[in-house]
Write a protein that holds these residues in place. Structure first.
Motif, short mmCIF file in Angstrom:
data_model
loop_
_atom_site.label_atom_id
_atom_site.label_comp_id
_atom_site.label_asym_id
_atom_site.label_seq_id
_atom_site.Cartn_x
_atom_site.Cartn_y
_atom_site.Cartn_z
N ARG A 105 0.85 -1.18 0.00
CA ARG A 105 0.00 0.00 0.00
C ARG A 105 0.89 1.23 0.00
O ARG A 105 1.77 1.38 0.85
CB ARG A 105 -0.89 0.01 1.23
N ARG A 160 3.43 0.30 2.96
CA ARG A 160 3.04 -0.69 3.96
C ARG A 160 2.91 -2.03 3.23
O ARG A 160 2.32 -2.08 2.15
CB ARG A 160 1.73 -0.28 4.62
N TYR A 177 2.25 -6.39 3.27
CA TYR A 177 1.79 -7.63 3.87
C TYR A 177 2.11 -8.76 2.89
O TYR A 177 1.83 -8.63 1.69
CB TYR A 177 0.28 -7.61 4.14
N GLY A 182 4.48 -8.80 8.03
CA GLY A 182 4.14 -7.44 7.61
C GLY A 182 2.92 -6.91 8.32
O GLY A 182 2.50 -7.40 9.37
N ASP A 183 2.33 -5.90 7.73
CA ASP A 183 1.22 -5.15 8.30
C ASP A 183 -0.11 -5.78 7.90
O ASP A 183 -0.66 -5.48 6.84
CB ASP A 183 1.30 -3.70 7.79
N VAL A 186 -3.16 -3.59 6.88
CA VAL A 186 -2.93 -2.71 5.74
C VAL A 186 -4.23 -2.32 5.02
O VAL A 186 -4.31 -1.24 4.44
CB VAL A 186 -1.91 -3.35 4.77
#
Length: 182
Positions: A59, A67, A69, A142-143, A146
């Motif tokens: 993102r 960001r 994922y 990761g996030d 997101v």
């Protein structure tokens, strides 16, 4: 087989475009590519998937840091496109700490295909890549939040498999525009 698409959020909804990642060598290159898709600095999502193995969401919101994922870091690490997303920061490593320092390699004379009987008996073997492979976890990294503000919760994102890119696009209300570039 890989599929990569850009979804750019505009005033009129989502706009999709497929993208070639052949010239993308780093996360910075990927973020720049995403920013080019939205001259108004709106949100752009880069969706990447390798058939039934892993998917990633990047993102980019204007000039903010991307960001990321990734659904399965170990699977993505075996992919040239996945390696772009698996930054040191995402994996919790110090920059440049990839486990392949020459000082860390076991250069005992067996690297030319000779076997080291002692190590073979106890199952050790001499695999120089083992040090770096252990640093990449199996499973998501990761996030995971997101896409929360677009209605895709962390739980939903983590449970996606198969056509995850399609599921994400459907949840965003962008499946029709995504299908036009697929």
């Amino acid at each position: 087989m890989y599929f990569a698409a850009l979804l750019a959020r505009t005033e009129d909804g989502w706009e999709a475009s497929d993208t070639e990642l052949d010239d993308v060598e780093s996360l910075s290159d990927l973020a720049d590519l995403a920013r080019e898709a939205s001259p108004d600095e709106d949100t752009v999502l880069v969706l990447i998937e390798q058939e039934d193995a892993w998917f990633g969401v990047v993102r980019v919101d204007g000039e903010e840091d991307p960001r990321i994922y990734v659904s399965d870091a170990a699977a993505a690490a075996r992919s040239s496109y996945g390696e772009i997303l698996l930054t040191d920061e995402l994996l919790g490593r110090e920059p440049g700490d990839d486990g392949d320092d020459l000082d860390d390699l076991d250069l005992d004379g067996t690297e030319d295909g000779e076997s080291d009987d002692e190590e073979d008996e106890d199952g050790g073997g001499s695999d120089a890549a083992a040090g770096s492979g252990e640093a990449v976890p199996h499973g998501p990294v990761g996030d995971a939040e997101v896409l929360d503000d677009f209605g895709v919760s962390e739980k939903e994102l983590r449970s996606m498999s198969g056509d995850a890119v399609g599921e994400i696009a459907e949840a965003l209300g962008a499946l029709d525009v995504l299908e036009t570039v697929r």
